[in-house]
Design a protein around this motif. Sequence first.
Motif, PDB file in Angstrom:
ATOM      1  N   ASN A 101       0.838  -1.199   0.000  1.00 36.93           N
ATOM      2  CA  ASN A 101       0.000   0.000   0.000  1.00 36.93           C
ATOM      3  C   ASN A 101       0.876   1.254   0.000  1.00 36.93           C
ATOM      4  O   ASN A 101       1.985   1.261   0.550  1.00 36.93           O
ATOM      5  N   LEU A 102       0.359   2.312  -0.597  1.00 38.70           N
ATOM      6  CA  LEU A 102       1.162   3.498  -0.870  1.00 38.70           C
ATOM      7  C   LEU A 102       0.936   4.598   0.152  1.00 38.70           C
ATOM      8  O   LEU A 102      -0.169   4.771   0.686  1.00 38.70           O
ATOM      9  N   ALA A 103       1.997   5.354   0.406  1.00 37.80           N
ATOM     10  CA  ALA A 103       1.898   6.503   1.304  1.00 37.80           C
ATOM     11  C   ALA A 103       0.890   7.499   0.739  1.00 37.80           C
ATOM     12  O   ALA A 103       0.781   7.690  -0.461  1.00 37.80           O
ATOM     13  N   GLY A 104       0.190   8.140   1.632  1.00 34.46           N
ATOM     14  CA  GLY A 104      -0.929   8.987   1.243  1.00 34.46           C
ATOM     15  C   GLY A 104      -2.238   8.292   1.535  1.00 34.46           C
ATOM     16  O   GLY A 104      -3.260   8.920   1.789  1.00 34.46           O
ATOM     17  N   THR A 105      -2.181   6.953   1.501  1.00 31.15           N
ATOM     18  CA  THR A 105      -3.317   6.116   1.906  1.00 31.15           C
ATOM     19  C   THR A 105      -3.040   5.470   3.258  1.00 31.15           C
ATOM     20  O   THR A 105      -3.919   5.379   4.102  1.00 31.15           O
ATOM     21  N   VAL A 106      -1.788   5.036   3.434  1.00 32.23           N
ATOM     22  CA  VAL A 106      -1.348   4.465   4.707  1.00 32.23           C
ATOM     23  C   VAL A 106      -0.045   5.148   5.112  1.00 32.23           C
ATOM     24  O   VAL A 106       0.560   5.893   4.336  1.00 32.23           O
ATOM     25  N   LEU A 107       0.416   4.862   6.313  1.00 33.09           N
ATOM     26  CA  LEU A 107       1.670   5.414   6.798  1.00 33.09           C
ATOM     27  C   LEU A 107       2.788   4.377   6.676  1.00 33.09           C
ATOM     28  O   LEU A 107       2.563   3.217   6.324  1.00 33.09           O
ATOM     29  N   PHE A 108       4.001   4.822   6.955  1.00 29.17           N
ATOM     30  CA  PHE A 108       5.195   3.999   6.760  1.00 29.17           C
ATOM     31  C   PHE A 108       5.105   2.663   7.495  1.00 29.17           C
ATOM     32  O   PHE A 108       5.440   1.614   6.934  1.00 29.17           O
ATOM     33  N   LYS A 109       4.661   2.694   8.738  1.00 32.14           N
ATOM     34  CA  LYS A 109       4.560   1.466   9.518  1.00 32.14           C
ATOM     35  C   LYS A 109       3.688   0.442   8.803  1.00 32.14           C
ATOM     36  O   LYS A 109       4.010  -0.763   8.781  1.00 32.14           O
ATOM     37  N   ASP A 110       2.585   0.882   8.208  1.00 32.92           N
ATOM     38  CA  ASP A 110       1.679  -0.026   7.516  1.00 32.92           C
ATOM     39  C   ASP A 110       2.328  -0.609   6.268  1.00 32.92           C
ATOM     40  O   ASP A 110       2.090  -1.776   5.910  1.00 32.92           O
ATOM     41  N   GLN A 111       3.139   0.188   5.589  1.00 29.04           N
ATOM     42  CA  GLN A 111       3.845  -0.313   4.412  1.00 29.04           C
ATOM     43  C   GLN A 111       4.838  -1.415   4.798  1.00 29.04           C
ATOM     44  O   GLN A 111       4.939  -2.439   4.115  1.00 29.04           O
ATOM     45  N   ILE A 112       5.545  -1.197   5.890  1.00 28.70           N
ATOM     46  CA  ILE A 112       6.487  -2.220   6.365  1.00 28.70           C
ATOM     47  C   ILE A 112       5.735  -3.493   6.733  1.00 28.70           C
ATOM     48  O   ILE A 112       6.179  -4.617   6.419  1.00 28.70           O
ATOM     49  N   LYS A 113       4.585  -3.351   7.358  1.00 39.88           N
ATOM     50  CA  LYS A 113       3.798  -4.536   7.715  1.00 39.88           C
ATOM     51  C   LYS A 113       3.316  -5.274   6.467  1.00 39.88           C
ATOM     52  O   LYS A 113       3.273  -6.508   6.441  1.00 39.88           O
ATOM     53  N   ASP A 114       2.947  -4.538   5.419  1.00 39.75           N
ATOM     54  CA  ASP A 114       2.586  -5.172   4.148  1.00 39.75           C
ATOM     55  C   ASP A 114       3.749  -6.011   3.626  1.00 39.75           C
ATOM     56  O   ASP A 114       3.573  -7.167   3.212  1.00 39.75           O
ATOM     57  N   ILE A 115       4.926  -5.427   3.610  1.00 40.73           N
ATOM     58  CA  ILE A 115       6.084  -6.118   3.057  1.00 40.73           C
ATOM     59  C   ILE A 115       6.402  -7.370   3.868  1.00 40.73           C
ATOM     60  O   ILE A 115       6.700  -8.437   3.307  1.00 40.73           O
ATOM     61  N   PHE A 116       6.293  -7.275   5.180  1.00 43.75           N
ATOM     62  CA  PHE A 116       6.546  -8.457   6.006  1.00 43.75           C
ATOM     63  C   PHE A 116       5.457  -9.506   5.841  1.00 43.75           C
ATOM     64  O   PHE A 116       5.724 -10.706   5.972  1.00 43.75           O
ATOM     65  N   ALA A 117       4.240  -9.083   5.528  1.00 41.81           N
ATOM     66  CA  ALA A 117       3.186 -10.059   5.213  1.00 41.81           C
ATOM     67  C   ALA A 117       3.545 -10.819   3.939  1.00 41.81           C
ATOM     68  O   ALA A 117       3.310 -12.039   3.833  1.00 41.81           O
ATOM     69  N   ALA A 118       4.121 -10.117   2.972  1.00 44.60           N
ATOM     70  CA  ALA A 118       4.589 -10.783   1.743  1.00 44.60           C
ATOM     71  C   ALA A 118       5.731 -11.745   2.071  1.00 44.60           C
ATOM     72  O   ALA A 118       5.770 -12.874   1.548  1.00 44.60           O
ATOM     73  N   PHE A 119       6.654 -11.319   2.937  1.00 47.18           N
ATOM     74  CA  PHE A 119       7.739 -12.214   3.349  1.00 47.18           C
ATOM     75  C   PHE A 119       7.177 -13.492   3.974  1.00 47.18           C
ATOM     76  O   PHE A 119       7.661 -14.599   3.711  1.00 47.18           O
TER      77      PHE A 119
END
Length: 298
Positions: A101-119
């Motif tokens: 998910n992209l900044a402007g819709t979510v914050l940095f912490k949420d983006q990191i959590k997305d990436i770790f969900a992919a991991f």
Amino acid sequence: MDAFRPVLKIVWERTRRIDAKRMKTEKYPGGIKEFKDIPYAEDSDVYHLLDIYMPENAGTSLPVLIDIHGGGWMYGTKEINKCYCHRLAQQGFIVVGINYNLAGTVLFKDQIKDIFAAFKWIHENMKSYPADMNNVFLTGDSAGGHFACVCTALTKSGKLRREFDIEDNPLQFNAVGATSPVVDLLSPNIILNVNLRMLLGSNLKKSPFYKYMKFDNIASAEMPPFYILTSSGDFVHAQSYKLKKVLDELGVPNKLRDWQFRYKGKRLPHCFAVLDSASRPAEVVIKEMADFFKKYIK
């Protein structure tokens, strides 16, 4: 933050048009199988999808390379790196390109959590592919390079994972590739500072993650080796040298490739290996990064 949104919207719409034109003319190498739009989370979010690429003649056990696309933290999808991922796969990897998910819709912490969900999905599901999960690598370009750096640091620190509300540590990376990375958003740079507000919110200095926007404050000596790529036309050229300095001071092995040669009479731009992956300079550095990774295969 809201005052910058109209300007940012114009900038990223222009980038979208440029990318769309580029993607129509990209030259694919051939011989690569694709598995597209695989959900890595149990929802219908298009930003929770990933793609898998591998050589058609893949053996029984290939190293895995995860690619995080760039786009200023607030633009793009895995598709903008599709041709690049094909060329990485051509080097003998199973390549996984991920959305977040992209900044402007979510914050940095949420983006990191997305990436770790992919991991986590990769860790749990790559047994369905000819993947050697003892040999996993990570790469990212621009903002994706920043994500790659931060996520690598988090894999080595339970404390940091708790701060980001990430419960487990499913993957370890043998080595990391950072193409035109941004590693210090706290430096006095108006372009980076605008992005910082999108990542952390208007009261950015009150964010618990503010200090982690400078990689010095999150890096550790336990991190794996890094391959760093920049060029003379890279507008964040100095950031690659900042990353190297941090790694050198920690004793983390690394190789910095700073492409100074001109190509077709021009200096090579930011993320040139991703944006023109069929060019001769891109061919050279993609193989160079792949060879760097292969030195660390177990």
